[in-house]
Design a protein around this motif. Sequence first.
Motif, PDB file in Angstrom:
ATOM      1  N   GLN A  39       0.812  -1.218   0.000  1.00  0.00           N
ATOM      2  CA  GLN A  39       0.000   0.000   0.000  1.00  0.00           C
ATOM      3  C   GLN A  39       0.843   1.265   0.000  1.00  0.00           C
ATOM      4  OE1 GLN A  39      -2.999   0.693  -0.516  1.00  0.00           O
ATOM      5  NE2 GLN A  39      -4.344  -0.978   0.054  1.00  0.00           N
ATOM      6  N   GLU A  40       1.832   1.346   0.876  1.00  0.00           N
ATOM      7  CA  GLU A  40       2.643   2.564   0.947  1.00  0.00           C
ATOM      8  C   GLU A  40       3.330   2.808  -0.395  1.00  0.00           C
ATOM      9  OE1 GLU A  40       6.470   4.472   3.380  1.00  0.00           O
ATOM     10  OE2 GLU A  40       5.645   2.510   3.955  1.00  0.00           O
ATOM     11  N   TRP A  41       3.860   1.726  -0.968  1.00  0.00           N
ATOM     12  CA  TRP A  41       4.571   1.854  -2.237  1.00  0.00           C
ATOM     13  C   TRP A  41       3.637   2.299  -3.357  1.00  0.00           C
ATOM     14  CZ3 TRP A  41       3.664  -1.631  -6.434  1.00  0.00           C
ATOM     15  CH2 TRP A  41       4.447  -1.362  -7.557  1.00  0.00           C
ATOM     16  N   ILE A  42       2.469   1.667  -3.500  1.00  0.00           N
ATOM     17  CA  ILE A  42       1.591   1.982  -4.625  1.00  0.00           C
ATOM     18  C   ILE A  42       0.992   3.368  -4.471  1.00  0.00           C
ATOM     19  CG2 ILE A  42      -0.532   0.942  -3.708  1.00  0.00           C
ATOM     20  CD1 ILE A  42       0.730   0.852  -7.364  1.00  0.00           C
ATOM     21  N   GLU A  43       0.771   3.824  -3.259  1.00  0.00           N
ATOM     22  CA  GLU A  43       0.281   5.185  -3.072  1.00  0.00           C
ATOM     23  C   GLU A  43       1.306   6.203  -3.569  1.00  0.00           C
ATOM     24  OE1 GLU A  43      -0.963   5.852   0.928  1.00  0.00           O
ATOM     25  OE2 GLU A  43      -2.393   4.170   0.916  1.00  0.00           O
ATOM     26  N   GLY A  44       2.590   5.910  -3.291  1.00  0.00           N
ATOM     27  CA  GLY A  44       3.634   6.790  -3.810  1.00  0.00           C
ATOM     28  C   GLY A  44       3.707   6.761  -5.329  1.00  0.00           C
ATOM     29  N   VAL A  45       3.504   5.582  -5.921  1.00  0.00           N
ATOM     30  CA  VAL A  45       3.493   5.458  -7.378  1.00  0.00           C
ATOM     31  C   VAL A  45       2.361   6.287  -7.971  1.00  0.00           C
ATOM     32  CG1 VAL A  45       3.084   3.869  -9.304  1.00  0.00           C
ATOM     33  CG2 VAL A  45       4.606   3.198  -7.437  1.00  0.00           C
ATOM     34  N   ILE A  46       1.192   6.195  -7.374  1.00  0.00           N
ATOM     35  CA  ILE A  46       0.029   6.933  -7.880  1.00  0.00           C
ATOM     36  C   ILE A  46       0.258   8.439  -7.781  1.00  0.00           C
ATOM     37  CG2 ILE A  46      -2.407   7.443  -7.429  1.00  0.00           C
ATOM     38  CD1 ILE A  46      -2.683   4.442  -6.649  1.00  0.00           C
ATOM     39  N   ASP A  47       0.771   8.877  -6.652  1.00  0.00           N
ATOM     40  CA  ASP A  47       1.054  10.307  -6.498  1.00  0.00           C
ATOM     41  C   ASP A  47       2.034  10.785  -7.562  1.00  0.00           C
ATOM     42  OD1 ASP A  47      -0.616  10.509  -4.340  1.00  0.00           O
ATOM     43  OD2 ASP A  47       0.979  10.337  -2.833  1.00  0.00           O
ATOM     44  N   GLY A  48       3.100  10.016  -7.769  1.00  0.00           N
ATOM     45  CA  GLY A  48       4.092  10.402  -8.762  1.00  0.00           C
ATOM     46  C   GLY A  48       3.541  10.400 -10.171  1.00  0.00           C
ATOM     47  N   PHE A  49       2.694   9.431 -10.485  1.00  0.00           N
ATOM     48  CA  PHE A  49       2.091   9.344 -11.812  1.00  0.00           C
ATOM     49  C   PHE A  49       1.208  10.547 -12.082  1.00  0.00           C
ATOM     50  CE2 PHE A  49      -1.559   7.831 -14.410  1.00  0.00           C
ATOM     51  CZ  PHE A  49      -0.882   7.581 -15.591  1.00  0.00           C
ATOM     52  N   GLN A  50       0.402  10.926 -11.109  1.00  0.00           N
ATOM     53  CA  GLN A  50      -0.499  12.063 -11.306  1.00  0.00           C
ATOM     54  C   GLN A  50       0.273  13.377 -11.421  1.00  0.00           C
ATOM     55  OE1 GLN A  50      -4.714  10.798  -9.414  1.00  0.00           O
ATOM     56  NE2 GLN A  50      -3.143  11.228  -7.887  1.00  0.00           N
TER      57      GLN A  50
END
Length: 405
Positions: A39-50
């Motif tokens: 979860q922590e990792w994918i949330e960071g991925v999503i933030d970076g993607f947006q």
Amino acid sequence: MKKLLVLLAAVVLIGVLITSAVTDEKIQLLVWVGDDADQEWIEGVIDGFQQADPDHQFQIRVGIVPEPDAKIAILQDPTASADVFTFAHDQILELYGAGALQEIVMNSEAVINANGGKNAGAIQAAMMNDRLYAYPATADNGYFMFYNKEYFSEEDILTLDRMLEIAAQNGKYFSYDLDAAWYLYSFFAGAGLQLEMQADQSNLCNWNAADTEITGVQVAQAILDIAAHPGFINQSDAEFIAGIKDGSVIAGVNGAWNARAAQEAWGENYAAAKLPLFTVAGQQRQMASFAGYKLVGVNAYSANVGHAMRFAEYMTNYESQMKRFELRGQGPSNMQAASSPAVMADPAIAALTAQDAYAQAQNVGPNYWAPADTFGAIMAAGNPEGTDLQALLDQMVAGITAPVQ
């Protein structure tokens, strides 16, 4: 069926809304990852993607579906599944056959090159009919050698013969799980014999060959010789860790999931390396291995397939794989990440990287496992009935190559 529908419903219910208030203009994506710890990792991925794409507004939800279960959930109803999902690479054949995977047509060459090129194990695992159908995400589900530097030099670990000799001299053991088909593969593949899954999930296998440079009987005899050595012990995963902890095991073959236990037991003497050479038919041959990969797929039924591909590519790029390593300790498939000082400083990941040149993606049909397990158990016990080795090999190969029911 009912249980699976409940699972699918639960996935949607536990989805985590990452973005703020939803508007009709937002692009909808559902992403499945394999573990709560992601979860922590994918949330960071999503933030970076947006942040990298300010021209589009996204609503990206996250659900948890373990990689080994992804195929079941997706094949039940691809139209109701995630737009982007992680899965174990040995599921790709069935997902592809069901038309559930979108071919990667955006930046495919860049993805291939970033992960080592067409001949790299991670890319081979992600391809069907020479076309890319998934994004490599990790390359750490394989096996390699642990050893205690108190007993072995860097020269000693090059050959299994020398390691067995040192173990015996010290009243210790080199550990290997001979009666597990996953590890048995090392000897036959290392000797140049073949195992390959066909489109119908049956196997081609010539491990009983009598007309090859190194024959099946010669490999079987090499395994028997290893099993009979006083410095060798046949052990399961749990027994291997127990042996490390009680001091009886000073080296062995296992996977990254046990790296922490080995490091805690051996402290500053903990080390890891590729598999050694072994003696067969009077030759020194490099032990091969199975390699396992996590892949990220894009659902061919996604309503936003282009954006899903862009997100999946970002989810598996250098930065995302490095962050995954930092947070989860998982080995990157991206070559720039895999060769970074931080990753190479991790003994287990470095050993896997070194072994990758001798590894084959684990793509075998279901009939492989039981016959190979049985043969390995007979070898580990020293062939107690004295059965003709060719007969044992013929029986194993008949089971491995049997039609899939």
